[in-house]
Design a protein around this motif. Structure first.
Motif, PDB file in Angstrom:
ATOM      1  N   ALA A  46      29.890 114.059  43.563  1.00 44.37           N
ATOM      2  CA  ALA A  46      30.207 115.392  44.072  1.00 44.37           C
ATOM      3  C   ALA A  46      31.345 115.318  45.087  1.00 44.37           C
ATOM      4  O   ALA A  46      32.221 116.189  45.121  1.00 44.37           O
ATOM      5  CB  ALA A  46      28.964 116.026  44.696  1.00 44.37           C
ATOM      6  N   GLY A  47      31.345 114.274  45.918  1.00 48.23           N
ATOM      7  CA  GLY A  47      32.443 114.087  46.866  1.00 48.23           C
ATOM      8  C   GLY A  47      33.762 113.837  46.165  1.00 48.23           C
ATOM      9  O   GLY A  47      34.807 114.352  46.579  1.00 48.23           O
ATOM     10  N   TYR A  49      34.534 114.944  43.189  1.00 44.80           N
ATOM     11  CA  TYR A  49      34.989 116.217  42.624  1.00 44.80           C
ATOM     12  C   TYR A  49      35.581 117.117  43.705  1.00 44.80           C
ATOM     13  O   TYR A  49      36.594 117.786  43.475  1.00 44.80           O
ATOM     14  CB  TYR A  49      33.860 116.960  41.899  1.00 44.80           C
ATOM     15  N   GLU A  50      34.986 117.133  44.886  1.00 47.12           N
ATOM     16  CA  GLU A  50      35.539 117.953  45.962  1.00 47.12           C
ATOM     17  C   GLU A  50      36.977 117.546  46.255  1.00 47.12           C
ATOM     18  O   GLU A  50      37.853 118.401  46.453  1.00 47.12           O
ATOM     19  CB  GLU A  50      34.692 117.837  47.227  1.00 47.12           C
ATOM     20  N   ALA A  53      39.206 118.896  43.578  1.00 47.31           N
ATOM     21  CA  ALA A  53      39.347 120.346  43.698  1.00 47.31           C
ATOM     22  C   ALA A  53      40.294 120.713  44.833  1.00 47.31           C
ATOM     23  O   ALA A  53      41.019 121.713  44.750  1.00 47.31           O
ATOM     24  CB  ALA A  53      37.975 120.989  43.917  1.00 47.31           C
ATOM     25  N   GLU A  54      40.299 119.906  45.902  1.00 47.66           N
ATOM     26  CA  GLU A  54      41.169 120.197  47.046  1.00 47.66           C
ATOM     27  C   GLU A  54      42.643 120.183  46.669  1.00 47.66           C
ATOM     28  O   GLU A  54      43.456 120.859  47.304  1.00 47.66           O
ATOM     29  CB  GLU A  54      40.895 119.194  48.170  1.00 47.66           C
ATOM     30  N   VAL A  84      32.358 123.446  44.014  1.00 42.41           N
ATOM     31  CA  VAL A  84      31.957 122.637  45.174  1.00 42.41           C
ATOM     32  C   VAL A  84      30.779 123.288  45.884  1.00 42.41           C
ATOM     33  O   VAL A  84      29.817 122.609  46.276  1.00 42.41           O
ATOM     34  CB  VAL A  84      33.148 122.433  46.133  1.00 42.41           C
ATOM     35  N   GLU A  85      30.820 124.589  46.038  1.00 42.53           N
ATOM     36  CA  GLU A  85      29.712 125.308  46.682  1.00 42.53           C
ATOM     37  C   GLU A  85      28.410 125.113  45.909  1.00 42.53           C
ATOM     38  O   GLU A  85      27.347 124.879  46.495  1.00 42.53           O
ATOM     39  CB  GLU A  85      30.050 126.793  46.760  1.00 42.53           C
ATOM     40  N   GLN A  88      27.076 121.640  46.371  1.00 41.94           N
ATOM     41  CA  GLN A  88      26.411 121.556  47.670  1.00 41.94           C
ATOM     42  C   GLN A  88      25.014 122.149  47.603  1.00 41.94           C
ATOM     43  O   GLN A  88      24.052 121.568  48.121  1.00 41.94           O
ATOM     44  CB  GLN A  88      27.250 122.270  48.734  1.00 41.94           C
ATOM     45  N   TRP A 365      28.256 111.399  49.687  1.00 48.38           N
ATOM     46  CA  TRP A 365      29.254 112.438  49.401  1.00 48.38           C
ATOM     47  C   TRP A 365      30.568 112.111  50.115  1.00 48.38           C
ATOM     48  O   TRP A 365      31.652 112.170  49.519  1.00 48.38           O
ATOM     49  CB  TRP A 365      28.712 113.787  49.857  1.00 48.38           C
ATOM     50  N   LEU A 369      34.390 111.387  48.628  1.00 44.36           N
ATOM     51  CA  LEU A 369      35.558 112.151  49.070  1.00 44.36           C
ATOM     52  C   LEU A 369      36.631 111.218  49.623  1.00 44.36           C
ATOM     53  O   LEU A 369      37.822 111.370  49.321  1.00 44.36           O
ATOM     54  CB  LEU A 369      35.128 113.170  50.125  1.00 44.36           C
TER      55      LEU A 369
END
Length: 399
Positions: A46-47, A49-50, A53-54, A84-85, A88, A365, A369
């Protein structure tokens, strides 16, 4: 960049759109996010992917196994601005105990300042709670355990019924099955045949059960029934769908983010606890680099065959059966694999894949990231591979 002749065996008829943030002048037909299984370690993905996405680097194909399949469902089943939301929400949900309050320290931001011994004790405590209590919105212990003769859907230590509700709350399955938005592939194993199966939204409509099947690791979780067949976690056979992405036809120029939760390389174990940890790392790493090394060699052969085909006189090409066979195999497509591998922390034990505490989740996470941000600091890593080297890999932790 030199223009290449189109090969019918490589024709792109999918309609998938390339990522809008790739370097100018490059035209990857596939931007894939491939997610390995690994239980509680999955917040690392998930990190990652964040971080993608950034920078508006969005995949048009997401493939996963086990917890990677669950993350894939959240990503594919939501619009880009919500992913991302929703990730989370998913991780904050499943990293809570189902009934009793969470540990008070779970509200802290991280383990900063904690001695390793205390972190290791706390991680063990949280893992014990997961085993005895289950996790909210994910799984619950069976009380009592199923009888000696039961159905495949009940033969397990835990009930994963809560996961179906969680997925159906956080995932829009109409969007997930819209292949114009994204291709989705998840891996499972047929319990009766023992064969690996790739469920794919380009071939069938995917439901919550397909993703639950991909994560149904026995004997903890029960087999999941789909169209009269029962399936277990794909990690029983192979813990990453990377090979399925690489060999998919028609072949296409591809940028692939392979996100692994287990490292094939590690230190020699010195006690029984680290033996168990090392055994899991080796078993579930699924030899990702073996796959990439094999595919690198294969793609070189395909290119060499294509170059040899250019020497065949034009008048011989349409009537020679061997030329037609060669045309079906030869391909000058290029593959770029950016490999991200979760790096173990000194304070983690063999229970790291079922330590669902909120503190550990946030640590994983943040690791994901950080790793993708470090990787993207090498903008040349996104470049299309050259014709002379059509298959390349990058890894920020490679020495």
């Amino acid at each position: 960049m030199a223009t290449r002749k189109e090969n019918p065996a490589c024709h792109d008829g999918s309609g998938l759109h390339p990522s809008p943030r790739l370097p100018a002048g490059h035209s990857y037909q596939v931007v894939a996010l491939v997610l390995q299984g690994g239980g509680a370690l999955g917040s690392y993905q998930a990190g990652v992917y964040e971080g993608l996405a950034e920078v508006d680097l969005h995949p048009n194909w997401v493939a996963g196994i086990s917890i990677g399949a669950l993350n894939a469902a959240i990503i594919a089943g939501n619009p880009p601005e919500k992913r991302v939301e929703r990730l989370q929400q998913f991780w904050q949900t499943i990293c809570q105990p189902p009934f009793l309050p969470a540990s008070p320290v779970a509200a802290l931001k991280g383990f900063d300042g904690w001695p390793n011994g205390l972190i290791r004790w706390f991680n063990g405590w949280e893992a014990w709670r997961a085993l005895t209590e289950g996790q909210k919105g994910f799984f619950l212990p069976r009380h009592p355990l199923p009888p000696a003769e039961s159905t495949p859907a009940n033969t397990s230590y835990y009930d994963t019924g809560p996961l179906k509700s969680t997925l159906e709350t956080l995932v829009d399955f109409d969007r997930l099955n819209d292949t114009r938005e994204m291709r989705v592939t998840v891996g499972a194993v047929n319990v009766k045949s023992g064969n690996f199966v790739a469920f794919d939204n380009t071939k069938e409509r995917l439901r919550a059960e397909h993703f639950m099947a991909s994560g149904a690791l026995p004997p903890g979780f029960p087999a999941v029934e789909i169209d009269g067949e029962y399936y277990w976690d794909g990690g029983v056979v192979s813990n990453t769908p990377l090979y399925q992405v690489l060999v998919s036809e028609p072949r296409k120029d591809s940028l692939i983010f392979q996100v692994d939760l287990w490292s094939a390389k590690g230190a020699l174990p010195t006690d029984l606890s680290t033996v168990a940890l090392r055994q899991k790392d080796i078993q579930y790493s699924s030899r990702t680099r073996l796959v990439t090394n094999y595919m690198e060699q294969t793609q070189q052969y395909r290119r060499m065959l294509r170059e040899l085909m250019e020497l065949v006189p034009e008048e011989e090409r349409h009537h020679n059966p061997w030329y037609r066979r060669a045309a079906a195999v030869a391909c000058d497509r290029r593959f770029n694999v950016i490999h991200l591998i979760y790096q173990d922390k000194e304070c983690e034990g063999h229970y790291k894949d079922y330590q669902f505490g909120a503190l550990a989740m946030r640590e994983h996470w943040q690791s994901g990231l950080s790793d993708i941000e470090l990787s993207l600091q090498h903008p040349d890593w996104l470049d299309m591979p050259s014709a002379d080297k059509p298959f390349v890999t990058h890894d920020v932790h490679r020495r």
